[in-house]
Design a protein around this motif. Structure first.
Motif, PDB file in Angstrom:
ATOM      1  N   LYS A 228      40.753 -20.356   7.399  1.00 32.86           N
ATOM      2  CA  LYS A 228      39.853 -21.019   8.193  1.00 32.86           C
ATOM      3  C   LYS A 228      40.175 -22.500   7.677  1.00 32.86           C
ATOM      4  CE  LYS A 228      36.400 -18.142  10.285  1.00 32.86           C
ATOM      5  NZ  LYS A 228      36.988 -16.648   9.895  1.00 32.86           N
ATOM      6  N   TRP A 229      40.185 -22.639   6.517  1.00 33.63           N
ATOM      7  CA  TRP A 229      40.458 -23.822   5.908  1.00 33.63           C
ATOM      8  C   TRP A 229      41.725 -24.520   6.091  1.00 33.63           C
ATOM      9  CZ3 TRP A 229      43.671 -26.148   2.632  1.00 33.63           C
ATOM     10  CH2 TRP A 229      43.519 -27.441   2.031  1.00 33.63           C
ATOM     11  N   LYS A 230      42.717 -23.684   6.088  1.00 26.94           N
ATOM     12  CA  LYS A 230      44.030 -23.969   6.073  1.00 26.94           C
ATOM     13  C   LYS A 230      44.288 -24.435   7.583  1.00 26.94           C
ATOM     14  CE  LYS A 230      46.327 -20.467   4.472  1.00 26.94           C
ATOM     15  NZ  LYS A 230      47.575 -19.542   4.151  1.00 26.94           N
ATOM     16  N   ASN A 231      43.861 -23.649   8.560  1.00 26.18           N
ATOM     17  CA  ASN A 231      43.923 -24.257   9.889  1.00 26.18           C
ATOM     18  C   ASN A 231      43.232 -25.301  10.381  1.00 26.18           C
ATOM     19  OD1 ASN A 231      45.122 -21.388  10.374  1.00 26.18           O
ATOM     20  ND2 ASN A 231      43.220 -20.546  11.206  1.00 26.18           N
ATOM     21  N   ALA A 232      42.100 -25.601   9.669  1.00 26.79           N
ATOM     22  CA  ALA A 232      41.692 -27.088   9.810  1.00 26.79           C
ATOM     23  C   ALA A 232      42.312 -28.077   9.339  1.00 26.79           C
ATOM     24  CB  ALA A 232      40.335 -27.016   9.210  1.00 26.79           C
ATOM     25  N   TYR A 233      42.957 -27.653   7.965  1.00 25.87           N
ATOM     26  CA  TYR A 233      43.653 -28.562   7.305  1.00 25.87           C
ATOM     27  C   TYR A 233      44.897 -29.148   8.031  1.00 25.87           C
ATOM     28  CZ  TYR A 233      46.314 -30.966   3.636  1.00 25.87           C
ATOM     29  OH  TYR A 233      47.178 -31.709   2.616  1.00 25.87           O
ATOM     30  N   ASN A 234      45.522 -28.193   8.593  1.00 31.83           N
ATOM     31  CA  ASN A 234      46.926 -28.430   9.386  1.00 31.83           C
ATOM     32  C   ASN A 234      46.699 -29.032  10.603  1.00 31.83           C
ATOM     33  OD1 ASN A 234      48.446 -26.652   7.502  1.00 31.83           O
ATOM     34  ND2 ASN A 234      48.141 -25.005   8.596  1.00 31.83           N
ATOM     35  N   ILE A 235      45.374 -29.099  11.273  1.00 36.78           N
ATOM     36  CA  ILE A 235      45.019 -29.998  12.115  1.00 36.78           C
ATOM     37  C   ILE A 235      44.758 -31.442  11.566  1.00 36.78           C
ATOM     38  CG2 ILE A 235      43.535 -30.448  14.276  1.00 36.78           C
ATOM     39  CD1 ILE A 235      43.191 -27.256  14.226  1.00 36.78           C
ATOM     40  N   SER A 236      43.925 -31.662  10.779  1.00 41.99           N
ATOM     41  CA  SER A 236      43.403 -32.922  10.405  1.00 41.99           C
ATOM     42  C   SER A 236      44.366 -33.473   9.295  1.00 41.99           C
ATOM     43  CB  SER A 236      41.903 -32.698   9.997  1.00 41.99           C
ATOM     44  OG  SER A 236      41.973 -31.835   8.729  1.00 41.99           O
ATOM     45  N   GLY A 237      44.744 -32.707   8.591  1.00 39.73           N
ATOM     46  CA  GLY A 237      45.720 -33.458   7.419  1.00 39.73           C
ATOM     47  C   GLY A 237      44.720 -33.791   6.124  1.00 39.73           C
ATOM     48  N   SER A 238      43.475 -33.672   6.499  1.00 32.04           N
ATOM     49  CA  SER A 238      42.414 -34.029   5.453  1.00 32.04           C
ATOM     50  C   SER A 238      41.658 -33.061   4.716  1.00 32.04           C
ATOM     51  CB  SER A 238      41.288 -35.174   5.946  1.00 32.04           C
ATOM     52  OG  SER A 238      40.358 -35.196   5.318  1.00 32.04           O
ATOM     53  N   LYS A 239      41.755 -32.989   3.246  1.00 31.80           N
ATOM     54  CA  LYS A 239      41.318 -31.969   2.591  1.00 31.80           C
ATOM     55  C   LYS A 239      39.620 -32.047   2.725  1.00 31.80           C
ATOM     56  CE  LYS A 239      40.354 -33.051  -1.759  1.00 31.80           C
ATOM     57  NZ  LYS A 239      40.655 -33.390  -3.101  1.00 31.80           N
ATOM     58  N   THR A 240      39.300 -33.333   2.730  1.00 28.22           N
ATOM     59  CA  THR A 240      37.599 -33.456   2.694  1.00 28.22           C
ATOM     60  C   THR A 240      37.178 -32.893   4.042  1.00 28.22           C
ATOM     61  OG1 THR A 240      37.948 -35.431   1.157  1.00 28.22           O
ATOM     62  CG2 THR A 240      35.990 -35.043   2.393  1.00 28.22           C
ATOM     63  N   SER A 241      37.551 -33.411   5.130  1.00 27.09           N
ATOM     64  CA  SER A 241      37.064 -33.125   6.398  1.00 27.09           C
ATOM     65  C   SER A 241      37.114 -31.592   6.763  1.00 27.09           C
ATOM     66  CB  SER A 241      37.754 -33.973   7.481  1.00 27.09           C
ATOM     67  OG  SER A 241      39.083 -33.647   7.499  1.00 27.09           O
ATOM     68  N   SER A 242      38.157 -31.046   6.103  1.00 26.32           N
ATOM     69  CA  SER A 242      38.747 -29.742   6.390  1.00 26.32           C
ATOM     70  C   SER A 242      37.515 -28.646   5.702  1.00 26.32           C
ATOM     71  CB  SER A 242      40.277 -29.353   6.076  1.00 26.32           C
ATOM     72  OG  SER A 242      40.948 -30.080   6.608  1.00 26.32           O
ATOM     73  N   MET A 243      37.256 -29.509   4.680  1.00 30.39           N
ATOM     74  CA  MET A 243      36.216 -28.554   3.617  1.00 30.39           C
ATOM     75  C   MET A 243      34.643 -28.794   4.460  1.00 30.39           C
ATOM     76  SD  MET A 243      35.942 -26.414   1.084  1.00 30.39           S
ATOM     77  CE  MET A 243      37.516 -26.707   0.306  1.00 30.39           C
ATOM     78  N   GLU A 244      34.673 -30.026   4.717  1.00 27.72           N
ATOM     79  CA  GLU A 244      33.239 -30.266   5.500  1.00 27.72           C
ATOM     80  C   GLU A 244      33.186 -29.360   6.804  1.00 27.72           C
ATOM     81  OE1 GLU A 244      33.357 -34.115   6.121  1.00 27.72           O
ATOM     82  OE2 GLU A 244      32.380 -34.734   4.328  1.00 27.72           O
ATOM     83  N   SER A 245      34.338 -29.183   7.301  1.00 23.48           N
ATOM     84  CA  SER A 245      34.290 -28.219   8.645  1.00 23.48           C
ATOM     85  C   SER A 245      33.769 -26.697   8.378  1.00 23.48           C
ATOM     86  CB  SER A 245      35.470 -28.348   9.299  1.00 23.48           C
ATOM     87  OG  SER A 245      36.486 -27.792   8.587  1.00 23.48           O
ATOM     88  N   ILE A 246      33.986 -26.343   7.413  1.00 27.63           N
ATOM     89  CA  ILE A 246      34.090 -24.879   6.940  1.00 27.63           C
ATOM     90  C   ILE A 246      32.810 -24.434   5.951  1.00 27.63           C
ATOM     91  CG2 ILE A 246      36.435 -24.216   7.154  1.00 27.63           C
ATOM     92  CD1 ILE A 246      36.499 -23.929   3.980  1.00 27.63           C
ATOM     93  N   MET A 247      32.080 -25.721   5.719  1.00 24.53           N
ATOM     94  CA  MET A 247      30.850 -25.345   4.565  1.00 24.53           C
ATOM     95  C   MET A 247      29.949 -24.537   5.307  1.00 24.53           C
ATOM     96  SD  MET A 247      31.401 -26.560   1.661  1.00 24.53           S
ATOM     97  CE  MET A 247      29.866 -26.266   1.113  1.00 24.53           C
ATOM     98  N   SER A 248      29.561 -24.722   6.520  1.00 23.99           N
ATOM     99  CA  SER A 248      28.391 -23.842   7.109  1.00 23.99           C
ATOM    100  C   SER A 248      29.045 -22.475   7.034  1.00 23.99           C
ATOM    101  CB  SER A 248      28.456 -24.193   8.349  1.00 23.99           C
ATOM    102  OG  SER A 248      29.540 -24.175   9.165  1.00 23.99           O
ATOM    103  N   ILE A 249      30.380 -22.118   7.018  1.00 22.77           N
ATOM    104  CA  ILE A 249      30.803 -20.960   7.245  1.00 22.77           C
ATOM    105  C   ILE A 249      30.715 -20.399   5.642  1.00 22.77           C
ATOM    106  CG2 ILE A 249      32.977 -19.399   7.567  1.00 22.77           C
ATOM    107  CD1 ILE A 249      33.886 -21.578   9.263  1.00 22.77           C
ATOM    108  N   ILE A 250      30.899 -21.118   4.883  1.00 23.58           N
ATOM    109  CA  ILE A 250      30.787 -20.615   3.229  1.00 23.58           C
ATOM    110  C   ILE A 250      29.531 -20.199   3.120  1.00 23.58           C
ATOM    111  CG2 ILE A 250      30.712 -21.380   0.747  1.00 23.58           C
ATOM    112  CD1 ILE A 250      33.036 -23.196   1.692  1.00 23.58           C
ATOM    113  N   LYS A 251      28.502 -21.065   3.479  1.00 23.56           N
ATOM    114  CA  LYS A 251      27.157 -20.817   3.195  1.00 23.56           C
ATOM    115  C   LYS A 251      26.764 -19.411   4.075  1.00 23.56           C
ATOM    116  CE  LYS A 251      26.385 -24.398   0.929  1.00 23.56           C
ATOM    117  NZ  LYS A 251      26.320 -24.205  -0.740  1.00 23.56           N
TER     118      LYS A 251
END
Length: 260
Positions: A228-251
């Motif tokens: 899920k992180w890779k999918n978000a990263y490939n779209i945004s190209g941003s490590k930070t925003s990609s991690m923020e987008s999956i934090m709720s999934i991690i928790k």
């Protein structure tokens, strides 16, 4: 009588000549000995050394050309870059940094470990992509089919090595979680025994006997989250925003409700 005298003189002269000759030889021997004892060093001139090299080149194969020198330098350069990155080690090292940042007196749970590995994976993935993009990463590996004996890795190959290391880390986390659950009953028994002897040690065993905060199939969940992180990263190209987008999934995935 004169003959005898002449003969005597002749003999004396011959003897003197012989003695002089012997002294001269002895002196030469002494001089040689002294030279040896003084460790006389014989040096070879630069011209002689150069002539010797030329003779070796003539007697051997062809002479070394400028192209040979350039090719040799290239081989040395590639060999210096051929040290493979141990992503098992790099991933553990990066996760260890996140663990150090958690120093707040609380117990380091299996869920904490899983989350730190997800973040470590994201960091290394981003480093590889950016490194190949700006040319700061250039790794080689041995290749017998290559003319130079080395082959340059592609970004995809590098990311594949990282994925394999992360797969191992996920599997090990899963094994660790299952072993902890199996050992829970033994820790619980020890806690009961130590409660009558040492309450502090008993509480320590009691904490280790708690498995309610360990989610099931945590290893597979780590794999799913990284995808899920890779999918978000490939779209945004941003490590930070990609991690923020999956934090709720991690928790919600790596932690059991009430144990965040």
């Amino acid at each position: 009588m004169s003959i005898n005298i002449n003969n005597t003189n002749q003999v004396n002269i011959e003897n003197n000549t012989l003695n002089v000759s012997k002294r001269t030889d002895t002196e030469k021997t002494v001089q040689k000995s002294e030279a040896f004892n003084n460790q006389t060093v014989v040096t070879i001139s630069k011209e002689s050394r150069d002539n010797y090299r030329k003779q070796i080149q003539k007697s051997g194969a062809r002479k070394t050309t400028y192209e040979d020198i350039i090719k040799t330098r290239g081989l040395i350069k590639e060999a210096s870059k051929s040290i493979q990155i141990d992503y098992d080690y790099q991933l553990a090292k990066e996760a260890g940094i996140f663990k150090e940042q958690r120093k707040n007196g609380s117990t380091y749970s299996i869920s904490n470990r899983a989350e730190d590995y997800v973040k470590a994976y994201g960091n290394l993935y981003d480093q590889i992509v950016k490194g190949y993009k700006d040319g700061t990463i250039e790794h080689y590996e041995e290749d017998k089919n290559s003319e130079t004996g080395y082959r340059k890795l592609t970004m995809e190959e590098e990311l594949s090595k990282l994925d394999k290391a992360y797969q191992k880390a996920s599997e090990l986390t899963d094994i660790f979680a299952e072993n902890t659950k199996k050992a829970a009953s033994a820790f619980d028994n020890m806690a009961k025994k130590m409660s009558k002897i040492n309450l502090s040690i008993a509480n320590s065993y009691k904490n280790q006997a708690q498995t309610d905060d360990i989610p099931d199939n945590i290893g597979q969940k780590m794999i799913d989250i990284s995808q899920k992180w890779k999918n978000a990263y490939n779209i945004s190209g941003s490590k930070t925003s990609s991690m923020e987008s999956i934090m709720s999934i991690i928790k919600s995935t790596l932690y059991v409700s009430g144990n965040l």
